[in-house]
Design a protein around this motif. Sequence first.
Motif, PDB file in Angstrom:
ATOM      1  N   ASP A 113       0.820  -1.216   0.000  1.00  0.00           N
ATOM      2  CA  ASP A 113       0.000   0.000   0.000  1.00  0.00           C
ATOM      3  C   ASP A 113       0.849   1.258   0.000  1.00  0.00           C
ATOM      4  N   ASN A 114       2.111   1.142  -0.361  1.00  0.00           N
ATOM      5  CA  ASN A 114       3.005   2.297  -0.388  1.00  0.00           C
ATOM      6  C   ASN A 114       2.848   3.008  -1.724  1.00  0.00           C
ATOM      7  N   ALA A 115       2.371   4.253  -1.659  1.00  0.00           N
ATOM      8  CA  ALA A 115       2.079   4.990  -2.891  1.00  0.00           C
ATOM      9  C   ALA A 115       3.350   5.300  -3.673  1.00  0.00           C
ATOM     10  N   ARG A 116       4.443   5.559  -2.979  1.00  0.00           N
ATOM     11  CA  ARG A 116       5.685   5.878  -3.675  1.00  0.00           C
ATOM     12  C   ARG A 116       6.275   4.643  -4.364  1.00  0.00           C
ATOM     13  N   PHE A 117       6.118   3.485  -3.745  1.00  0.00           N
ATOM     14  CA  PHE A 117       6.610   2.261  -4.386  1.00  0.00           C
ATOM     15  C   PHE A 117       5.702   1.867  -5.545  1.00  0.00           C
ATOM     16  N   ASP A 118       4.402   1.913  -5.324  1.00  0.00           N
ATOM     17  CA  ASP A 118       3.411   1.662  -6.381  1.00  0.00           C
ATOM     18  C   ASP A 118       3.687   0.357  -7.112  1.00  0.00           C
ATOM     19  N   GLY A 119       3.480  -0.744  -6.402  1.00  0.00           N
ATOM     20  CA  GLY A 119       3.753  -2.051  -6.987  1.00  0.00           C
ATOM     21  C   GLY A 119       2.964  -2.319  -8.249  1.00  0.00           C
ATOM     22  N   GLU A 120       1.685  -1.917  -8.269  1.00  0.00           N
ATOM     23  CA  GLU A 120       0.859  -2.153  -9.458  1.00  0.00           C
ATOM     24  C   GLU A 120       1.427  -1.410 -10.658  1.00  0.00           C
ATOM     25  N   GLY A 121       1.805  -0.151 -10.431  1.00  0.00           N
ATOM     26  CA  GLY A 121       2.378   0.615 -11.537  1.00  0.00           C
ATOM     27  C   GLY A 121       3.727   0.078 -11.972  1.00  0.00           C
ATOM     28  N   LEU A 122       4.516  -0.414 -10.997  1.00  0.00           N
ATOM     29  CA  LEU A 122       5.827  -0.970 -11.321  1.00  0.00           C
ATOM     30  C   LEU A 122       5.697  -2.166 -12.238  1.00  0.00           C
ATOM     31  N   VAL A 123       4.713  -3.021 -11.963  1.00  0.00           N
ATOM     32  CA  VAL A 123       4.502  -4.215 -12.795  1.00  0.00           C
ATOM     33  C   VAL A 123       4.196  -3.822 -14.237  1.00  0.00           C
ATOM     34  N   MET A 124       3.448  -2.748 -14.402  1.00  0.00           N
ATOM     35  CA  MET A 124       3.082  -2.315 -15.748  1.00  0.00           C
ATOM     36  C   MET A 124       4.242  -1.630 -16.479  1.00  0.00           C
ATOM     37  N   GLU A 125       5.183  -1.063 -15.712  1.00  0.00           N
ATOM     38  CA  GLU A 125       6.287  -0.325 -16.329  1.00  0.00           C
ATOM     39  C   GLU A 125       7.426  -1.218 -16.800  1.00  0.00           C
ATOM     40  N   VAL A 126       7.524  -2.405 -16.225  1.00  0.00           N
ATOM     41  CA  VAL A 126       8.686  -3.253 -16.511  1.00  0.00           C
ATOM     42  C   VAL A 126       8.702  -3.670 -17.976  1.00  0.00           C
ATOM     43  N   VAL A 127       9.853  -3.472 -18.578  1.00  0.00           N
ATOM     44  CA  VAL A 127      10.066  -3.887 -19.969  1.00  0.00           C
ATOM     45  C   VAL A 127      11.147  -4.961 -19.972  1.00  0.00           C
ATOM     46  N   VAL A 128      10.778  -6.163 -20.341  1.00  0.00           N
ATOM     47  CA  VAL A 128      11.711  -7.284 -20.333  1.00  0.00           C
ATOM     48  C   VAL A 128      12.518  -7.281 -21.615  1.00  0.00           C
ATOM     49  N   GLN A 129      13.842  -7.393 -21.453  1.00  0.00           N
ATOM     50  CA  GLN A 129      14.720  -7.403 -22.617  1.00  0.00           C
ATOM     51  C   GLN A 129      14.532  -8.697 -23.413  1.00  0.00           C
ATOM     52  N   ASP A 130      14.849  -8.630 -24.682  1.00  0.00           N
ATOM     53  CA  ASP A 130      14.724  -9.807 -25.543  1.00  0.00           C
ATOM     54  C   ASP A 130      15.624 -10.924 -25.041  1.00  0.00           C
ATOM     55  N   GLY A 131      15.058 -12.122 -24.954  1.00  0.00           N
ATOM     56  CA  GLY A 131      15.814 -13.282 -24.521  1.00  0.00           C
ATOM     57  C   GLY A 131      15.925 -13.418 -23.024  1.00  0.00           C
ATOM     58  N   THR A 132      15.352 -12.494 -22.250  1.00  0.00           N
ATOM     59  CA  THR A 132      15.416 -12.545 -20.793  1.00  0.00           C
ATOM     60  C   THR A 132      14.135 -13.155 -20.245  1.00  0.00           C
ATOM     61  N   GLU A 133      14.288 -14.063 -19.302  1.00  0.00           N
ATOM     62  CA  GLU A 133      13.115 -14.692 -18.702  1.00  0.00           C
ATOM     63  C   GLU A 133      12.349 -13.684 -17.855  1.00  0.00           C
ATOM     64  N   LEU A 134      11.049 -13.856 -17.821  1.00  0.00           N
ATOM     65  CA  LEU A 134      10.173 -12.918 -17.126  1.00  0.00           C
ATOM     66  C   LEU A 134      10.434 -12.930 -15.621  1.00  0.00           C
ATOM     67  N   GLY A 135      10.634 -11.754 -15.018  1.00  0.00           N
ATOM     68  CA  GLY A 135      10.766 -11.642 -13.578  1.00  0.00           C
ATOM     69  C   GLY A 135       9.407 -11.483 -12.923  1.00  0.00           C
TER      70      GLY A 135
END
Length: 469
Positions: free
Chosen positions: A165-187
């Motif tokens: 529930d930390n607004a500055r961390f914003d876990g939901e938004g972080l999940v949407m922002e992550v861009v996985v590099q080509d050939g990298t397994e999903l974190g």
Amino acid sequence: MSSPHRLPPPSTTSSEAGDHKPYTHDDSCIQVRFDPQFRTSHRRKESLSGTLTASSGGSSAFLHKILGNWDSLRDEEATSEAEDEHEGVHAGYLKSMTRSQLHDMVLGLREMGRKYANVHLHMRVREVFILTKPWDTSLAVHTRQLAKWLLENGYNVYVEDTFRDNARFDGEGLVMEVVVQDGTELGKLGYWTQAMCTDKPGGFDFVLTLGGDGTVLYTSWLFQKVVPPVLSFSLGSLGFLTKFDFADHPKTLSRMFGTDGVTVGLRVRFEGTIMRAIPLGEGEEKEKERSLRVELLEPDHHPDTHRPDCSVVVLNEIVVDRGPSATMTTAELYANDEFLTSIAADGLCVATPTGSTAYSLAAGGSLCHPALPGMLITVICAHSLTFRPIILPDNIVLRIGVPYDARTSSWVSFDGRRRTELNQGDYITIVTSQYPLPTVQYRMDNKDWFDSIKRTMNWGDRISQKSIS
């Protein structure tokens, strides 16, 4: 753009589970017991209630496997009757650690520490545990930045549950922002709780801390048994244990998780167990006539006088002090089966080599390199000027007791936490823990310790003396 899924709590598969079970304080409760069948006070033992092997199953964390090699120290049926009689091994419900076994275990830890301080370890890191102070807004931003980098590079990340529930961390938004590099397994992103650190420490491969030395101490507090390797980024006010610059975290982690590997220093920890006096049930006057020294040193006459209460593992120190009382505390100090001295003072600090730069130093104790084996004993504001700090071997069993005729009770704290009252007749047992804390070193062979005391304490600095000419 891809987004990682949420992680369930870490667990072991059925093929890895083995003998793993949730941790309770009974699993590592240290207590000193005496076998009444032997008629000499010199035949005694130190018992460890619980197994001497790490109960983490097939964890991928390397220390879980290393510390699982203490099979030679088990008190098994193969132990000869002659050895049992010599060491005073109790044949009851407690699994025991004799003095020779304690000695062998400590020597094994020393050898393992020397070995891993001079080699680069290449680890297969997948599950990363992040520890910081969630109430610090600036650290919440840094935690988000670190978690994003890890997720984008295919690592599963666990942050504290309070970040949900930390607004500055914003876990939901972080999940949407992550861009996985080509050939990298999903974190994946998950949230840890204290119960997970206690029950499944093998679920984490690596610990990253953001803050000061207090954050590293909290890591030790969370992981009371096996601790994953700890890499500390300096974002606090002190830096004896935090050596890495957070601004360089992508380069640092890429290098250590990749081709270079890590160099690990094993920080010795102590385990303290509170032993409570058992009332004899013969009236108050009879209780006042009891002698703690007699009960501890003549066990054949007093077989069942104390019971274990709780057991805590510390990284810095265990302190026995006067608490809220305005008068001095009175305590008795024992090493193995020998009475050392009576103490009248504000308190007594028993520190690890790592803790030599903390409370012990403020109380007048010496600096001690973390690779040196020893128990640093410093009396706090002693009533007698004859007391001086002393360093004892780390393979002994130390006991600090409150005599039955003491005017007041005493209090004990573990790394500044869990303050507990010690009543008249109670004592605490302190031994070297079989679970050290592995810290990632900036330089090999613990040489960065000298850098830290120069940087934080200006150790050895002075104006150069002018030449005679």
